[in-house]
Motif scaffolding. Structure first.
Motif, PDB file in Angstrom:
ATOM      1  N   TYR A  99       0.783  -1.188  -0.203  1.00 52.75           N
ATOM      2  CA  TYR A  99      -0.012  -0.263  -0.020  1.00 52.75           C
ATOM      3  C   TYR A  99       0.949   1.245  -0.160  1.00 52.75           C
ATOM      4  CZ  TYR A  99      -3.389  -2.799   1.072  1.00 52.75           C
ATOM      5  OH  TYR A  99      -5.085  -3.399   1.222  1.00 52.75           O
ATOM      6  N   TYR A 100       0.759   2.124  -1.012  1.00 52.57           N
ATOM      7  CA  TYR A 100       1.485   3.210  -1.145  1.00 52.57           C
ATOM      8  C   TYR A 100       0.596   4.853  -1.254  1.00 52.57           C
ATOM      9  CZ  TYR A 100       2.401   2.075  -5.564  1.00 52.57           C
ATOM     10  OH  TYR A 100       1.932   1.308  -6.927  1.00 52.57           O
ATOM     11  N   GLU A 101       0.951   5.566  -1.647  1.00 48.36           N
ATOM     12  CA  GLU A 101       0.405   6.703  -1.579  1.00 48.36           C
ATOM     13  C   GLU A 101       1.421   7.451  -2.881  1.00 48.36           C
ATOM     14  OE1 GLU A 101      -0.714   9.850   1.369  1.00 48.36           O
ATOM     15  OE2 GLU A 101      -1.127   8.085   2.965  1.00 48.36           O
ATOM     16  N   GLN A 102       0.438   9.118  -3.470  1.00 53.61           N
ATOM     17  CA  GLN A 102       1.732   9.300  -4.821  1.00 53.61           C
ATOM     18  C   GLN A 102       0.965  10.354  -5.899  1.00 53.61           C
ATOM     19  OE1 GLN A 102       3.163   6.124  -8.025  1.00 53.61           O
ATOM     20  NE2 GLN A 102       4.778   7.517  -8.916  1.00 53.61           N
ATOM     21  N   ILE A 131      -4.058  -1.255  -8.677  1.00 53.55           N
ATOM     22  CA  ILE A 131      -4.957  -0.653  -8.930  1.00 53.55           C
ATOM     23  C   ILE A 131      -5.158   0.763  -7.492  1.00 53.55           C
ATOM     24  CG2 ILE A 131      -6.436  -1.961  -9.264  1.00 53.55           C
ATOM     25  CD1 ILE A 131      -8.062  -2.137  -5.856  1.00 53.55           C
ATOM     26  N   GLU A 132      -5.858   1.826  -8.150  1.00 53.88           N
ATOM     27  CA  GLU A 132      -6.019   3.030  -7.199  1.00 53.88           C
ATOM     28  C   GLU A 132      -6.902   2.924  -5.627  1.00 53.88           C
ATOM     29  OE1 GLU A 132      -7.941   7.211  -7.148  1.00 53.88           O
ATOM     30  OE2 GLU A 132      -7.174   6.713  -8.991  1.00 53.88           O
ATOM     31  N   MET A 133      -6.887   3.157  -4.305  1.00 53.90           N
ATOM     32  CA  MET A 133      -8.007   2.550  -3.436  1.00 53.90           C
ATOM     33  C   MET A 133      -8.787   4.043  -2.922  1.00 53.90           C
ATOM     34  SD  MET A 133      -7.159  -0.082  -2.908  1.00 53.90           S
ATOM     35  CE  MET A 133      -7.721  -0.374  -1.130  1.00 53.90           C
ATOM     36  N   THR A 134      -9.999   3.925  -2.947  1.00 52.45           N
ATOM     37  CA  THR A 134     -10.887   5.217  -2.735  1.00 52.45           C
ATOM     38  C   THR A 134     -10.310   5.342  -1.238  1.00 52.45           C
ATOM     39  OG1 THR A 134     -12.054   3.416  -2.510  1.00 52.45           O
ATOM     40  CG2 THR A 134     -12.183   3.959  -4.555  1.00 52.45           C
ATOM     41  N   ALA A 135     -10.314   4.166  -0.248  1.00 49.30           N
ATOM     42  CA  ALA A 135     -10.142   4.559   1.153  1.00 49.30           C
ATOM     43  C   ALA A 135      -8.830   3.243   1.689  1.00 49.30           C
ATOM     44  CB  ALA A 135     -10.697   4.305   1.553  1.00 49.30           C
ATOM     45  N   LYS A 136      -8.216   3.957   2.256  1.00 49.53           N
ATOM     46  CA  LYS A 136      -6.354   3.094   2.957  1.00 49.53           C
ATOM     47  C   LYS A 136      -7.487   2.366   3.789  1.00 49.53           C
ATOM     48  CE  LYS A 136      -3.295   5.436   4.685  1.00 49.53           C
ATOM     49  NZ  LYS A 136      -2.815   6.740   4.684  1.00 49.53           N
ATOM     50  N   PRO A 137      -5.922   1.309   4.140  1.00 48.13           N
ATOM     51  CA  PRO A 137      -6.371   0.215   4.572  1.00 48.13           C
ATOM     52  C   PRO A 137      -6.500   0.829   6.444  1.00 48.13           C
ATOM     53  CG  PRO A 137      -4.399   0.122   4.353  1.00 48.13           C
ATOM     54  CD  PRO A 137      -4.854   1.429   3.650  1.00 48.13           C
ATOM     55  N   SER A 145      -4.029   7.153  -3.032  1.00 44.00           N
ATOM     56  CA  SER A 145      -3.750   5.734  -2.343  1.00 44.00           C
ATOM     57  C   SER A 145      -3.777   4.852  -3.706  1.00 44.00           C
ATOM     58  CB  SER A 145      -4.494   5.586  -1.531  1.00 44.00           C
ATOM     59  OG  SER A 145      -4.612   6.319  -0.373  1.00 44.00           O
ATOM     60  N   TYR A 146      -2.697   3.608  -3.375  1.00 46.22           N
ATOM     61  CA  TYR A 146      -2.275   2.783  -4.577  1.00 46.22           C
ATOM     62  C   TYR A 146      -2.694   1.384  -3.560  1.00 46.22           C
ATOM     63  CZ  TYR A 146      -2.009   5.951  -7.924  1.00 46.22           C
ATOM     64  OH  TYR A 146      -1.909   7.111  -8.484  1.00 46.22           O
ATOM     65  N   ARG A 147      -3.357   0.185  -4.437  1.00 43.59           N
ATOM     66  CA  ARG A 147      -2.429  -1.224  -3.839  1.00 43.59           C
ATOM     67  C   ARG A 147      -1.799  -2.221  -4.462  1.00 43.59           C
ATOM     68  NH1 ARG A 147      -6.972  -4.902  -2.614  1.00 43.59           N
ATOM     69  NH2 ARG A 147      -7.064  -5.608  -4.454  1.00 43.59           N
ATOM     70  N   LEU A 148      -0.506  -2.223  -4.169  1.00 43.41           N
ATOM     71  CA  LEU A 148       0.278  -2.989  -5.569  1.00 43.41           C
ATOM     72  C   LEU A 148      -0.145  -5.320  -4.497  1.00 43.41           C
ATOM     73  CD1 LEU A 148       3.937  -2.595  -7.353  1.00 43.41           C
ATOM     74  CD2 LEU A 148       3.166  -4.978  -5.680  1.00 43.41           C
ATOM     75  N   ARG A 149      -0.778  -5.997  -5.431  1.00 47.65           N
ATOM     76  CA  ARG A 149      -0.284  -7.176  -5.469  1.00 47.65           C
ATOM     77  C   ARG A 149       0.161  -7.392  -6.149  1.00 47.65           C
ATOM     78  NH1 ARG A 149      -6.169  -9.890  -4.698  1.00 47.65           N
ATOM     79  NH2 ARG A 149      -6.351  -9.233  -6.591  1.00 47.65           N
ATOM     80  N   ARG A 150       1.540  -8.435  -5.908  1.00 45.71           N
ATOM     81  CA  ARG A 150       1.640  -9.359  -6.881  1.00 45.71           C
ATOM     82  C   ARG A 150       2.096 -10.687  -5.723  1.00 45.71           C
ATOM     83  NH1 ARG A 150       4.796 -11.665  -9.393  1.00 45.71           N
ATOM     84  NH2 ARG A 150       7.197 -10.802 -10.266  1.00 45.71           N
ATOM     85  N   ASN A 151       2.350 -11.863  -6.609  1.00 48.19           N
ATOM     86  CA  ASN A 151       3.184 -12.933  -6.314  1.00 48.19           C
ATOM     87  C   ASN A 151       3.671 -14.125  -7.189  1.00 48.19           C
ATOM     88  OD1 ASN A 151       1.188 -14.443  -7.925  1.00 48.19           O
ATOM     89  ND2 ASN A 151      -0.565 -15.336  -6.806  1.00 48.19           N
TER      90      ASN A 151
END
Length: 221
Positions: free
Chosen positions: A96-99, A215-221, A103-109
């Protein structure tokens, strides 16, 4: 970055006392600090981060301006899973990060057939998150790394020694990457239920399901 404000307050008659605030986001701290300074009774105001480094108002404004368009306020969740039946591993990380004010969320496996234990998989998942941070261009920032592995969190945090040679090599590799990127890590142990997103990604990798996206987040976790 979270910081606390420390300042000296001086009354009209010259009596002084030292005060400090609770931790808060740096941008909010700057706004409060400017308001405190407008009273004309505040002296020696500084910001103190989690590593006890001190910043003046000017320095903090410069820092915030500099990171506006870069990823910042970063929190990383990581998890690894190992299947004794197949000797395969699954790695997962969520960042989770801001730029630029968003706010954004990156997921990777990622799957792996080169690891020998669940602890190794946990370390490999942490390293995977560092690779993703490097790809994002992250550097010279404090970052929270959150996981449910007592071994990894306590060993990387310096509370436990890394006695096993394989795990010690992973710890060294991670420390080298952290130093290269200038990242100041803060490690946090959470129950597995609070690490569900990264755990799911690791399980999906074990099952041959690849996940990678932002993805861009509408709210922080």
């Amino acid at each position: 970055m979270n910081v606390r404000i420390e300042w000296v307050y001086k009354t009209p008659k010259g009596t002084e006392a030292i005060f400090h605030s609770e931790e808060m986001p740096a941008a909010k701290a700057v706004l409060l600090a400017e308001d405190l300074e407008r009273t004309g009774r505040t002296k020696k105001l500084v910001f103190v981060d989690r590593f006890d480094s001190t910043w003046t108002v000017k320095e903090m404004k410069g820092y915030l301006k500099g990171i506006e368009t870069e990823p910042h306020n970063i929190t990383v969740y990581f998890d690894g899973g190992f299947s004794p039946a197949t000797s395969n591993s699954g790695l997962g990380c969520v960042i989770y990060y801001e730029q630029s004010g968003k706010s954004y969320r990156l997921r990777r496996n990622a799957p792996s057939a080169e690891l020998a234990s669940n602890n190794e998989a946990e370390y490999a998942a942490l390293y995977l998150s560092l690779q993703e941070l490097e790809l994002l261009g992250v550097h010279h920032l404090p970052i929270r790394f959150i996981g449910d592995s007592k071994v990894v969190i306590n060993q990387m945090g310096g509370d436990w020694p890394a006695m096993e040679a394989d795990l010690a090599r992973w710890a060294d590799r991670i420390d080298q990457k952290l130093e290269k990127l200038g990242i100041q890590p803060e490690y946090e142990l959470v129950p597995r239920r609070e690490n569900a997103e990264a755990d799911q990604l690791a399980t999906q990798a074990l099952n041959g399901i690849d996940i990678a996206g932002v993805i861009e987040m509408t709210a922080k976790p």
